[in-house]
Design a protein around this motif. Structure first.
Motif, PDB file in Angstrom:
ATOM      1  N   PRO A 143       0.646  -1.586  -0.105  1.00  0.00           N
ATOM      2  CA  PRO A 143      -0.480   0.123  -0.056  1.00  0.00           C
ATOM      3  C   PRO A 143       0.704   1.532  -0.009  1.00  0.00           C
ATOM      4  O   PRO A 143       1.617   1.368   0.771  1.00  0.00           O
ATOM      5  N   ILE A 148       1.262   5.335   0.885  1.00  0.00           N
ATOM      6  CA  ILE A 148       1.601   6.791   1.520  1.00  0.00           C
ATOM      7  C   ILE A 148       0.724   8.102   1.052  1.00  0.00           C
ATOM      8  O   ILE A 148       2.278   8.338   0.073  1.00  0.00           O
ATOM      9  N   ALA A 187      -1.677   6.486   9.085  1.00  0.00           N
ATOM     10  CA  ALA A 187      -1.939   6.136   7.993  1.00  0.00           C
ATOM     11  C   ALA A 187      -1.545   4.406   7.689  1.00  0.00           C
ATOM     12  O   ALA A 187      -1.815   4.244   6.899  1.00  0.00           O
ATOM     13  N   GLU A 212      -3.620   2.107   9.912  1.00  0.00           N
ATOM     14  CA  GLU A 212      -5.017   1.924   9.145  1.00  0.00           C
ATOM     15  C   GLU A 212      -4.650   1.302   7.413  1.00  0.00           C
ATOM     16  O   GLU A 212      -5.353   0.420   6.989  1.00  0.00           O
ATOM     17  N   LYS A 213      -3.426   1.003   6.756  1.00  0.00           N
ATOM     18  CA  LYS A 213      -2.991   0.526   5.675  1.00  0.00           C
ATOM     19  C   LYS A 213      -2.782  -0.314   5.622  1.00  0.00           C
ATOM     20  O   LYS A 213      -3.911  -1.885   5.121  1.00  0.00           O
ATOM     21  N   ARG A 221      -6.272  -2.641   6.524  1.00  0.00           N
ATOM     22  CA  ARG A 221      -6.392  -2.862   5.368  1.00  0.00           C
ATOM     23  C   ARG A 221      -6.094  -4.133   4.148  1.00  0.00           C
ATOM     24  O   ARG A 221      -6.890  -4.949   3.512  1.00  0.00           O
ATOM     25  N   ALA A 222      -5.071  -3.757   4.780  1.00  0.00           N
ATOM     26  CA  ALA A 222      -3.919  -5.204   3.978  1.00  0.00           C
ATOM     27  C   ALA A 222      -4.299  -6.600   4.088  1.00  0.00           C
ATOM     28  O   ALA A 222      -4.953  -7.512   3.341  1.00  0.00           O
ATOM     29  N   LEU A 233      -7.846  -3.144   0.783  1.00  0.00           N
ATOM     30  CA  LEU A 233      -7.154  -2.889  -0.258  1.00  0.00           C
ATOM     31  C   LEU A 233      -7.987  -2.402  -1.290  1.00  0.00           C
ATOM     32  O   LEU A 233      -8.125  -3.313  -2.321  1.00  0.00           O
ATOM     33  N   GLU A 280      -5.120   2.171  -3.575  1.00  0.00           N
ATOM     34  CA  GLU A 280      -4.283   2.388  -2.681  1.00  0.00           C
ATOM     35  C   GLU A 280      -2.889   1.678  -3.119  1.00  0.00           C
ATOM     36  O   GLU A 280      -1.974   1.679  -2.050  1.00  0.00           O
TER      37      GLU A 280
END
Length: 402
Positions: free
Chosen positions: A279, A281, A295, A298-299, A302-303, A308, A312
């Motif tokens: 991902p 940023i 960031a 959060e990434k 989600r990964a 994702l 992203e």
């Protein structure tokens, strides 16, 4: 009223997907936006929601089948309590849904794009493949059959033939088809090695000051910003600082041009149950420590959850990979094309170091910078890594921009 459920737009440069899982069976009632199935592309998974409330009828594309954009997945009878369409009558007809999305104005006998790609990759002539699609159209499955069936032809040069396995051993083996994500990871990493003039330079960093600063302020940091203060924000800031001095590490080759980025879109490699993803940023050079930590958290979440989106994971200009979380002491990371640099972090380990003529124990980490030697010279690569080392060993330099 019968409603068609089709493959949604999959994202930039993605033309096909594999039907991974059907969450519903023919005859099941579904609500609006309830998930019907999950598609797996070479980058992310895509969930297909129900466009209306009703009853799922015929499933046209079965699990494991390859489908293109706008291909027919299933039919849906609108309205609560509607009768389901026959469940299995059309199941053994993969040719029709595979051919549907390819209607680009060409002839009916035009081969499927996935089949063309597979033939090109395996040096297979269309004359050697018997098409099972409409009007003799060659499908992906036809190419796979042609590759696997004739063994009299010259063996594929890509890999040596598999050695014979004893019967008792064969019964204890399990053969699992690679997921699209794993196939893409394998292809991109090999393409990176084949394309870039990749070289790796190493250094080591004393983590004493960063660890002390983190321990001193981590409680206040969490209380104010609601996120833990980790090491990744320090490394991200240190890399941004070094990239300003050595901009070619933040550049990429486009034909005969070098594209220098006046921004830093930082890729953070993350391991997931399905494979490695990166991902990005965006504009990390404009962020504070807290914004970077938020960031990354959060990434990363989600990964791990497979949530994702395509966007992203696109647009990165530099990447950081932290093998230290798995215990790696030293490694040579592979470039994430078309980027020209990737920093490898590793395990922090107490080691005896000579400081001012005295042997002391310090928490040390090996750093590795892999770079594209076509545009990054050895001097630039070493300078970059030294600047990262200096910023981490004296974090005040980040505040003073030194």
């Amino acid at each position: 009223m019968s409603i068609e459920v089709r493959v949604p737009t999959l994202g930039e440069s993605v033309t096909e997907a594999t039907v991974a899982t059907w969450f519903k069976k023919p005859g099941d009632k579904v609500a609006v936006d309830e998930m019907l199935c999950e598609l797996e592309t070479d980058k992310v998974t895509v969930e297909v929601p129900s466009p209306t409330a009703g009853t799922l009828g015929e499933i046209v594309a079965a699990e494991g089948e390859t489908v293109g954009v706008d291909a027919l997945l299933a039919t849906l009878t609108e309205g609560e309590g509607a009768a389901a369409a026959p469940a299995s009558e059309a199941a053994p007809a993969p040719a029709a849904p595979a051919a549907a999305p390819q209607s680009s104005g060409g002839k009916d006998t035009e081969d499927a794009p996935s089949a063309k790609k597979l033939m090109a990759e395996n040096n297979v002539s269309p004359a050697d493949v018997k098409g099972s699609g409409k009007d003799g159209r060659i499908m992906k499955e036809d190419v796979l059959n042609a590759i696997n069936a004739p063994k009299a032809a010259a063996p594929a040069p890509a890999a040596a033939p598999r050695a014979p396995v004893a019967a008792d051993q064969a019964s204890r083996e399990e053969r699992v088809k690679m997921t699209r994500l794993r196939q893409t990871i394998a292809k991109r990493l090999k393409d990176s090695q084949n394309t870039a003039a990749m070289l790796t330079t190493y250094n080591e960093v004393d983590m004493t000051e960063v660890m002390a600063l983190r321990n001193e302020y981590k409680d206040l940091f969490f209380k104010k910003h609601g996120v833990k203060l980790g090491f990744m924000s320090f490394f991200t800031k240190a890399c941004i600082h070094a990239l300003k001095e050595v901009p070619e590490v933040n550049a990429e080759i486009d034909g005969t041009d070098i594209v220098y980025k006046n921004y830093v879109n930082m890729g953070i490699a993350a391991g997931t149950p399905t494979g490695l993803v990166v991902p990005v940023i965006m504009d990390a050079d404009q962020m504070s420590f807290a914004e970077i930590e938020k960031a990354i958290a959060e990434k990363g979440a989600r990964a791990r959850d497979g949530k994702l989106s395509m966007t992203e994971m696109q647009g990165g200009s530099f990447t950081i990979s932290n093998g230290g979380v798995y215990g790696s002491l030293m490694s040579s990371p592979i470039l994430n094309p078309p980027q020209s640099g990737i920093l490898g972090m590793h395990k922090i380990q107490d080691r005896p170091m000579a400081i001012n003529g005295q042997v002391v124990i310090r928490p040390m980490m090996y750093l590795a910078l892999s770079y594209d030697h076509r545009i990054v010279d050895g001097k630039g690569a070493v300078t970059f890594l030294v600047r990262v080392k200096e910023a981490l060993e004296d974090p005040r330099r980040l505040l003073m921009d030194l």
